[in-house]
Design an enzyme around this catalytic site. Structure first.
Site, PDB file in Angstrom:
ATOM      1  N   GLY A  93       0.862  -1.142   0.066  1.00  0.00           N
ATOM      2  CA  GLY A  93       0.062  -0.164   0.107  1.00  0.00           C
ATOM      3  C   GLY A  93       0.925   1.429   0.151  1.00  0.00           C
ATOM      4  N   GLY A  97      -0.962   7.867   0.990  1.00  0.00           N
ATOM      5  CA  GLY A  97      -0.814   7.987   2.946  1.00  0.00           C
ATOM      6  C   GLY A  97       0.583   7.653   3.329  1.00  0.00           C
ATOM      7  N   TYR A 274     -12.476  -3.130  11.101  1.00  0.00           N
ATOM      8  CA  TYR A 274     -11.275  -2.250  10.653  1.00  0.00           C
ATOM      9  C   TYR A 274     -10.563  -2.347  12.008  1.00  0.00           C
ATOM     10  CZ  TYR A 274      -7.724   1.179  10.454  1.00  0.00           C
ATOM     11  OH  TYR A 274      -6.556   1.930  10.660  1.00  0.00           O
TER      12      TYR A 274
END
Ligand code: LMG
Ligand code: NDP
Ligand code: PMR
Length: 399
Positions: A93, A97, A274
């Site tokens: 990822g 971010g 999450y």
């Protein structure tokens, strides 16, 4: 030696509390240190590679704010080793971010080659360019953590590249707070736990052998955790709270057919899924530590990088939340950190000579000094960690 993205086969390119009044516990509860006696052991100098003995002495001065139960074995790089080859670090990822900011921080040192494991090749390429990473410092490889086939394919590709693996950072995540109904991975696991935990579980298990083979002096496996999965904090007490229960949903495969989509067997709740996935991440790190640290010398670590309220993680949240969340964290909770600062923190866990301790959940105080934080009771439950490990092994086809 490093294989550049453009040389990779095209098929991979397109698929796309208790509130205890002590200072120590207050520190853990708010996620940052309330005491200011610690010196920052992170400075841009560290990332720029000026690691001399003096700096190590400063770093060694960083004391743990809180302790954890897992034994600490310090396997620091040998002193004075000057001719170190470039380290190879896989970051999942890394297209946005925290992952991107970490990739940038590491690439800039000239000491790291970053393998960006991303589901969207073009997005990753644009992202790397946009932050000014130069070509020789990174390789993009396709990785969709929501597909175990893709995870296996990624590992194959990486192994075929011939690059040694020195550090693995399990960073990617999805957060689906507004979803009314569950969505699923290719294998039919609820998407948040399937991606954030199960995909990374398979990835890290498969890559462990590659890490064992590496001759790098300070090998690390890092799984990003979070304050919101820890119910010994204020943030972890905002409903819905993380709770894995007796793992009945996970044992049933989280598929919504013959089992619940939630680990604890409850009704689907994206925000809870999450937070549960983050608990699994933190438990997995500790189980890795218990099983493999002594044998391999690999340091296993997790961290809470601070509240990076501006990242893509909140893309599914309502617009009002996205508007108010950053100022709320900046001015009210004061837990806000920029992507750049958070990237430096994670880069520190990857490469700083002072952060070699294994089994640790790192956090940072307001002066951006790292400290060993305390995990919640559930997130440090060794028996639960073992069960999550064993059930996950079955789900991903390793047992
Ligand atoms: C669930 O809700 C959601 O259902 C789920 O989808 C998921 O998002 C999950 O944990 C994530 O949350 C739980 C949450 C919903 O419930 C609560 O938090 C209970 C408390 C509700 C209180 C709401 C009041 C909102 C205003 C708070 C102001 C801050 C005060 C707290 C600190 C005290 C300091 C003295 O709750 C919400 O979703 C509420 C919305 C929260 C959004 C966060 C942003 C709040 C913005 C507040 C205004 C700040 C403006 C900043 C400007 C600063 C300028 C100086
Ligand atoms: P972002 O959404 O910016 O980054 C998440 C990354 O994960 C993106 O690059 C995304 O790819 C990738 N990703 C999502 N699904 C998959 C998949 N199936 N396969 C491969 N990659 C995937 O969020 P953050 O940077 O905030 O999050 C990074 C980590 O930090 C997460 O582990 C999160 O839990 C943790 N964290 C974040 C905090 C915060 O305040 N933001 C606080 C504490 C922890 P793409 O770009 O293609 O969407
Ligand atoms: Mg939270 C010290 C207080 C603190 C911190 C550090 C965070 C971090 N949050 C704090 C407090 C509060 N939050 C309070 C008082 C509220 C009620 C207004 C609140 C609410 C809130 C919401 C609705 N916070 C959130 C949400 C989210 O949707 C985020 C979430 O839970 O995602 C799973 C979130 C977060 N708060 C944090 C952090 C780091 C997040 C992002 C979660 C993560 O990445 O793990």
């Amino acid at each position: 030696m490093a294989l550049q993205a453009s040389l990779l086969p095209p098929l991979h390119i397109h698929k796309e509390a208790k509130f205890n009044a002590s200072i120590k516990d207050a520190t853990a509860f708010f996620g940052v240190s309330l005491s200011d006696h610690l010196k920052s052991d992170f400075s841009p100098l560290v990332l720029k590679g000026k690691r001399d003995l003096n700096q190590r002495k400063i770093a060694n001065g960083v004391r743990a704010q809180t302790t954890i139960t897992t034994p600490a074995i310090n396997k620091a790089a040998p002193e004075g080793k000057k001719t170190l080859r470039k380290g190879n670090v896989i970051i999942t990822g890394a297209s946005s971010g925290l992952g991107l900011a970490t990739a940038k921080a590491l690439a800039e040192t000239g000491k790291w080659h970053v393998i960006m494991g991303c589901r969207d090749f073009l997005k990753a390429e644009r992202a790397a360019k946009s932050v000014g990473m130069s070509k020789e410092n990174y390789t993009i490889m396709h990785l969709d953590l929501a597909s175990l086939d893709s995870v296996r394919q990624f590992v194959d590709n990486f192994e075929r590249s011939g690059m040694p693996l020195d550090v693995l950072v399990c960073n990617a995540a999805v957060y689906l707070p507004t979803a009314k109904e569950p969505t699923f991975t290719a294998e039919g696991f609820e998407l948040s736990v399937g991606t954030n935990h199960l995909g990374h579980f398979l990835l890290s298990r498969l890559l462990l052998d590659d890490m064992k083979k590496s001759d790098y002096p300070s090998k690390r496996l890092i799984i990003v955790g979070s304050i919101t999965g820890n119910t010994n904090t204020l943030a972890g007490n905002i409903p819905p709270k993380a709770n894995l229960g007796d793992l009945r949903g996970l044992s049933g495969g989280l598929n919504g057919l013959n089992s619940s989509t939630m680990i604890d067997g409850g009704d689907f709740d994206g925000a809870k899924a999450y937070k549960d996935s983050k608990v699994c991440n933190m438990l997995t790190m500790q189980e890795f530590h218990r099983r493999y640290h002594e044998e391999t010398g690999i340091a296993f670590a997790s961290l809470y990088p601070g509240c990076i309220a501006t990242t893509g993680l909140f893309r599914e949240h309502i617009p009002l939340f996205r508007l108010l969340f950053p100022p709320f964290q900046k001015y009210i909770t004061k837990g806000f950190v920029s992507e750049e600062e958070a990237g430096k923190r994670l880069a520190q866990v990857v490469s700083d000579p002072s952060l070699t301790k294994s089994g640790v959940y790192w956090s940072w105080n307001k002066e951006s000094a790292s400290f060993e934080n305390k995990l919640s009771q559930e997130a440090s439950d060794a028996e639960k960690a073992r069960k999550v490990w064993e059930v996950s092994e079955k789900l991903v086809g390793l047992a």
